[in-house]
Write an enzyme that holds these catalytic residues in place. Structure first.
Site, mmCIF file in Angstrom:
data_model
loop_
_atom_site.group_PDB
_atom_site.id
_atom_site.type_symbol
_atom_site.label_atom_id
_atom_site.label_comp_id
_atom_site.label_asym_id
_atom_site.label_seq_id
_atom_site.Cartn_x
_atom_site.Cartn_y
_atom_site.Cartn_z
ATOM 1 N N TYR A 141 0.850 -1.194 0.000
ATOM 2 C CA TYR A 141 0.000 0.000 0.000
ATOM 3 C C TYR A 141 0.885 1.243 0.000
ATOM 4 O O TYR A 141 1.978 1.226 0.583
ATOM 5 C CB TYR A 141 -0.912 -0.010 1.232
ATOM 6 C CG TYR A 141 -2.082 0.937 1.158
ATOM 7 C CD1 TYR A 141 -3.093 0.754 0.224
ATOM 8 C CD2 TYR A 141 -2.167 2.035 2.017
ATOM 9 C CE1 TYR A 141 -4.165 1.636 0.148
ATOM 10 C CE2 TYR A 141 -3.248 2.912 1.950
ATOM 11 C CZ TYR A 141 -4.236 2.707 1.013
ATOM 12 O OH TYR A 141 -5.297 3.585 0.934
ATOM 13 N N ASN B 183 -15.864 4.470 3.091
ATOM 14 C CA ASN B 183 -16.818 4.114 2.038
ATOM 15 C C ASN B 183 -17.924 5.154 1.827
ATOM 16 O O ASN B 183 -18.159 5.585 0.689
ATOM 17 C CB ASN B 183 -17.418 2.739 2.322
ATOM 18 C CG ASN B 183 -16.402 1.624 2.173
ATOM 19 O OD1 ASN B 183 -15.409 1.776 1.466
ATOM 20 N ND2 ASN B 183 -16.635 0.514 2.849
ATOM 21 N N ASN C 173 -21.839 -4.514 -4.861
ATOM 22 C CA ASN C 173 -22.039 -5.163 -3.568
ATOM 23 C C ASN C 173 -20.995 -4.734 -2.543
ATOM 24 O O ASN C 173 -21.052 -5.147 -1.390
ATOM 25 C CB ASN C 173 -21.989 -6.687 -3.738
ATOM 26 C CG ASN C 173 -22.368 -7.425 -2.471
ATOM 27 O OD1 ASN C 173 -23.241 -6.989 -1.737
ATOM 28 N ND2 ASN C 173 -21.699 -8.534 -2.205
ATOM 29 N N GLY D 133 -18.763 -1.992 -0.099
ATOM 30 C CA GLY D 133 -19.199 -0.965 0.835
ATOM 31 C C GLY D 133 -19.497 0.347 0.139
ATOM 32 O O GLY D 133 -20.504 1.004 0.429
ATOM 33 N N VAL D 134 -18.634 0.755 -0.789
ATOM 34 C CA VAL D 134 -18.894 1.974 -1.552
ATOM 35 C C VAL D 134 -20.125 1.799 -2.420
ATOM 36 O O VAL D 134 -20.988 2.679 -2.497
ATOM 37 C CB VAL D 134 -17.677 2.358 -2.414
ATOM 38 C CG1 VAL D 134 -18.025 3.512 -3.350
ATOM 39 C CG2 VAL D 134 -16.502 2.745 -1.535
ATOM 40 N N ARG E 68 -22.162 -15.256 -9.822
ATOM 41 C CA ARG E 68 -22.211 -16.229 -8.728
ATOM 42 C C ARG E 68 -23.274 -17.259 -9.064
ATOM 43 O O ARG E 68 -24.104 -17.044 -9.951
ATOM 44 C CB ARG E 68 -22.489 -15.530 -7.395
ATOM 45 C CG ARG E 68 -23.781 -14.729 -7.347
ATOM 46 C CD ARG E 68 -23.728 -13.718 -6.230
ATOM 47 N NE ARG E 68 -22.781 -12.664 -6.544
ATOM 48 C CZ ARG E 68 -22.049 -12.023 -5.641
ATOM 49 N NH1 ARG E 68 -22.158 -12.333 -4.368
ATOM 50 N NH2 ARG E 68 -21.217 -11.069 -6.005
ATOM 51 N N TYR F 183 -11.992 4.193 -8.846
ATOM 52 C CA TYR F 183 -11.547 4.335 -7.462
ATOM 53 C C TYR F 183 -11.023 3.030 -6.896
ATOM 54 O O TYR F 183 -10.700 2.940 -5.703
ATOM 55 C CB TYR F 183 -12.690 4.869 -6.590
ATOM 56 C CG TYR F 183 -13.863 3.922 -6.412
ATOM 57 C CD1 TYR F 183 -13.967 3.129 -5.268
ATOM 58 C CD2 TYR F 183 -14.855 3.812 -7.371
ATOM 59 C CE1 TYR F 183 -15.037 2.259 -5.097
ATOM 60 C CE2 TYR F 183 -15.928 2.955 -7.204
ATOM 61 C CZ TYR F 183 -16.015 2.177 -6.069
ATOM 62 O OH TYR F 183 -17.074 1.309 -5.897
#
Length: 340
Positions: A56, A129, A155, A157-158, A180, A244
């Site tokens: 990171y 988020n 799906n 958090g954002v 899925r 993002y």
């Protein structure tokens, strides 16, 4: 007084390099500008995982306490502290804070005050988020009520915050999720949050057909890679695509014709950069107030999550990419493994 923290002394797989460590905290009175905080809760985000792995951009010196997001309650303030008082809820003022801890002493300027009346989970997941979703909607060609936004990673958090914020403002959303075996339960779940249309990433023809009649001019791109093309094909002329995230771990593919002939402009967004450049101003205050109102009214809800004690960090790390993990300090303090 001691603090218990989740600490790593080297980079690597989080479940292997993390450990619960007891650190001495307070051996003398607070200095005039200091705060004593008790943390309430702190989530596990992908950035936390990557930071521990050493992948990171922000790398605290080792040994380091994990966690970039979370909420704490002010327990005690120094004699010169003017903007905070005991009982206030605060969040870190910058990334790299180290939120996976029970107690902490810091300077007043290291934290930001949240509006009151927030549940611990909402406060703990407030700063990343929801703020990312809010800024992308506000800063990049926000649709008028009745207009459309398209996003992948719906799906996440954002993504969930985007759905709820748009629904609260009368903006409609086209949402793409990963394939899925049975996507019907997830589709129903997102529709209950306010999603207007939900497609899987393999339903390319269906989503393109839908967008011909319900054309978005703002796309939010969490996945990257070739999934970017799907968003570009669905946008109308004179649109914006905001990236993002890069959950596909693949280079973003952008065909010349889709951007030039449709006049689509590409943008990037990183909440950490926005906070560094524009935090603590009037705009951040307006954003905090609006997001808090949505949480308080029930129009915005925290990402579904599992709560954990610090001592259950191996399970939290193992499941971090399946469902949001939330370390709750009171669960840690009441854990049979806890020793003062």
């Amino acid at each position: 007084m001691n603090a218990h923290v989740l600490q790593y002394a080297s980079h690597g797989t989080p479940s292997k390099v993390l450990s619960v460590v007891k650190l001495p905290l307070l051996s003398s009175p607070l200095s005039p500008s200091q705060l004593l905080l008790k943390f309430l809760a702190a989530p596990v985000n992908p950035s936390d995982y990557n930071q521990i792995e050493g992948k990171y951009p922000i790398a605290p010196p080792l040994p380091a306490v994990g966690g970039n997001e979370g909420a704490a309650q002010v327990v005690e303030v120094g004699s010169a502290v003017a903007g905070l008082r005991p009982g206030d809820t605060v969040i870190p003022g910058s990334a790299g804070f180290g939120t996976w801890r029970t107690y902490h002493v810091c300077e007043e300027g290291a934290v930001k005050k949240l509006p009151g009346g927030l549940a611990p989970a909402a406060a703990a997941m407030f700063g990343v988020n929801p703020c990312t979703a809010y800024r992308m909607l506000e800063d990049f060609q926000k649709p008028a009520p009745g207009g459309w936004v398209i996003q992948n990673g719906a799906n996440s958090g954002v993504g969930r915050a985007v759905i709820q914020m748009c629904a609260a403002q009368g903006i409609r959303t086209v949402n793409i999720v990963r394939d899925r075996a049975d996507h019907a339960p997830l589709k129903s779940e997102l529709e209950a949050l306010g999603a207007d249309a939900v497609f899987t990433s393999s339903e390319r023809g269906e989503v393109e057909h839908f967008c011909r009649e319900n054309t978005p001019h703002l796309a939010l791109n969490m996945v990257g890679g070739r999934d970017t093309i799907q968003l570009l094909k669905c946008l109308g002329s004179d649109s914006k695509l905001v990236t993002y995230g890069a959950m596909s771990n693949s280079p973003m593919s952008v065909p010349f014709g889709l951007t030039v002939f449709k006049d689509i402009t590409l943008h990037n967004f990183w909440m950490t950069r926005w906070s560094k450049e524009q935090g603590r101003g009037e705009e951040e205050g307006r954003m905090f107030g609006r997001i808090a109102e949505w949480f308080q009214s029930g129009e915005l809800s925290p990402t579904p999550h599992q709560t954990r004690s610090f001592y259950s960090f191996p399970e939290a790390m193992e499941n971090a990419f399946r469902i949001k993990q939330l370390f709750v300090v009171d669960e840690t303090l009441n854990d049979p493994r806890y020793e003062e």
